[in-house]
Scaffold this active site. Structure first.
Site: not given
Length: 415
Positions: A247, A250, A252, A358, A367
């Site tokens: 999580a 992937e 990001s 999330c 990010e």
């Protein structure tokens, strides 16, 4: 069910439509809850998806699926471990998610993500410096993959020399999320289980090291942490750490790659971001709506019969919630197929909603904001070499496998 409607279900996972699934989603929305014989119930409109994400009668636990529907859901986790909290319902979901959240961010550790800004910026600068002397790059291989896997490894406390191994495991486990009826299920399971076994053995050793000698990393905090209902067992630690890898990585990768692709297709927005960096915050929110990294949630099931949009979804049925389709629903977003960084009231479904929202969203947002700002600032005259690019086969975690970009050079760091 007409043949045209029936074919839409196949097209969702058909690789031929991976580069642009949005016309398929527009067709889906004409039947907000689509069901063909023996297939899943596909929910594609914003308000219906949103309602089910908040409905306590919708379960994320595959053990609640009718056995006849279980084959429609890809095996997503190690059968030798307890399910991660992503695949559980309250109260177990709440217990494990609370323990995982405690060392990750607010309210218990409010500055962990904020205090990573400097480290994230250094990783970004080092990766972009590596483009020096090149007149073309593959943004995926040279930036979007190594950046978030490096971040999640640093967050968990994985030694730097082991980071390439995590890249391989993350890729295999991400592919296992894809409901792909065209693949040999036996071979798919074999490769996935091998990766899970290798990852599990590695993490077991790392967890024991952190028990003996705790650090200031998140894995040490998870090992030592406890709440009102106790602490995680060793098996629960393994499930949670594996979940954080996939999580945390992937999502990001795809957010950054889809974001850069969208900016290169909208050079006026890219130029504007270079001039006014703070515009990146609403821009990333629009990217999460316009081309989200998680396209759908194909692993939900009702705990009781549910009536929605004139359709009764029976208890135990397989339900696919089409997040990306809901994000393009004209009943919720005006002119939904237009990329508009100034869009107002942008309550998208890019990170889901409800109790399974999330929990890594703050890190993924940061990010993407830092990465896209610096790429826009430092790449001189970037342009696509291939459009559409080659996409990964995964229909759930959708993004380009390669994003080849030409550039005239680099602007100096800090310049």
């Amino acid at each position: 069910m007409t043949q045209t409607q029936g074919s839409l279900l196949w097209k969702i996972t058909d690789y031929a439509y991976r580069a642009d699934p949005y016309p398929i989603y527009a067709e889906l929305r004409k039947t907000p809850v689509l069901h063909e014989e023996k297939g899943p119930y596909v929910v594609s409109t914003y308000w219906e998806v949103h309602a089910l994400l908040h409905d306590p009668r919708i379960s994320s636990d595959a053990r609640n699926l009718d056995p006849r529907a279980a084959d429609l859901v890809a095996e997503e986790e190690d059968p030798g471990l307890p399910p991660s909290f992503l695949r559980l319902d309250p109260p177990e979901h709440d217990r494990l998610r609370g323990l995982a959240m405690s060392p990750f961010g607010p309210p218990h550790t409010p500055r962990r993500i904020h205090d990573m800004r400097g480290e994230l910026s250094r990783i970004i600068a080092e990766l972009i410096d590596g483009f020096e002397g090149r007149d073309r790059i593959d943004l995926v291989d040279h930036f979007a993959y190594p950046f978030p896997v490096t971040v999640i490894c640093r967050l968990l406390g994985v030694p730097r020399e082991d980071e390439p191994r995590f890249h391989t495991w993350a890729d295999i486990l991400a592919i296992s999320l894809d409901p792909d009826p065209g693949k040999d299920p036996a071979e798919r399971q074999r490769v996935t289980r091998q990766a899970r076994t290798e990852l599990g053995l590695y993490l077991s050793e790392l967890i024991e090291e952190r028990r003996r000698a705790p650090g200031d990393d998140m894995l040490s905090a998870l090992v030592a942490g406890h709440g009102p209902e106790g602490r995680m067992t060793h098996a629960e630690l393994l499930s949670t750490a594996s979940l954080l890898l996939v999580a945390g990585h992937e999502t990001s990768v795809n957010l950054i790659t889809n974001g850069m692709l969208t900016l290169l297709r909208n050079p006026d927005v890219l130029a504007r971001l270079r001039e006014v960096p703070h515009l990146v915050v609403p821009m990333v929110e629009e990217l999460l709506r316009f081309d989200p990294p998680v396209q759908m949630l194909p692993q939900r099931t009702p705990l009781a019969d549910i009536d929605i949009a004139g359709v009764t979804i029976p208890k135990g049925a397989s339900v696919w919630l089409m997040l990306a389709s809901g994000n393009r629903d004209p009943q919720r977003f005006p002119d939904p197929d237009r990329f508009d960084p100034r869009r107002k009231d942008n309550q998208h479904l890019g990170f889901g909603s409800g109790i399974h929202y999330c929990f890594g969203a703050p890190l993924a947002r940061l990010e993407a904001q830092l990465a896209l700002t610096e790429l826009a600032r430092r790449l001189d005259n970037p342009r696509l070499l291939e459009d559409p690019p080659t996409y990964r086969r995964n229909a759930v975690l959708r993004g380009p496998r390669h994003l080849n970009i030409a550039l005239d050079g680099l602007r100096k760091a800090g310049g």
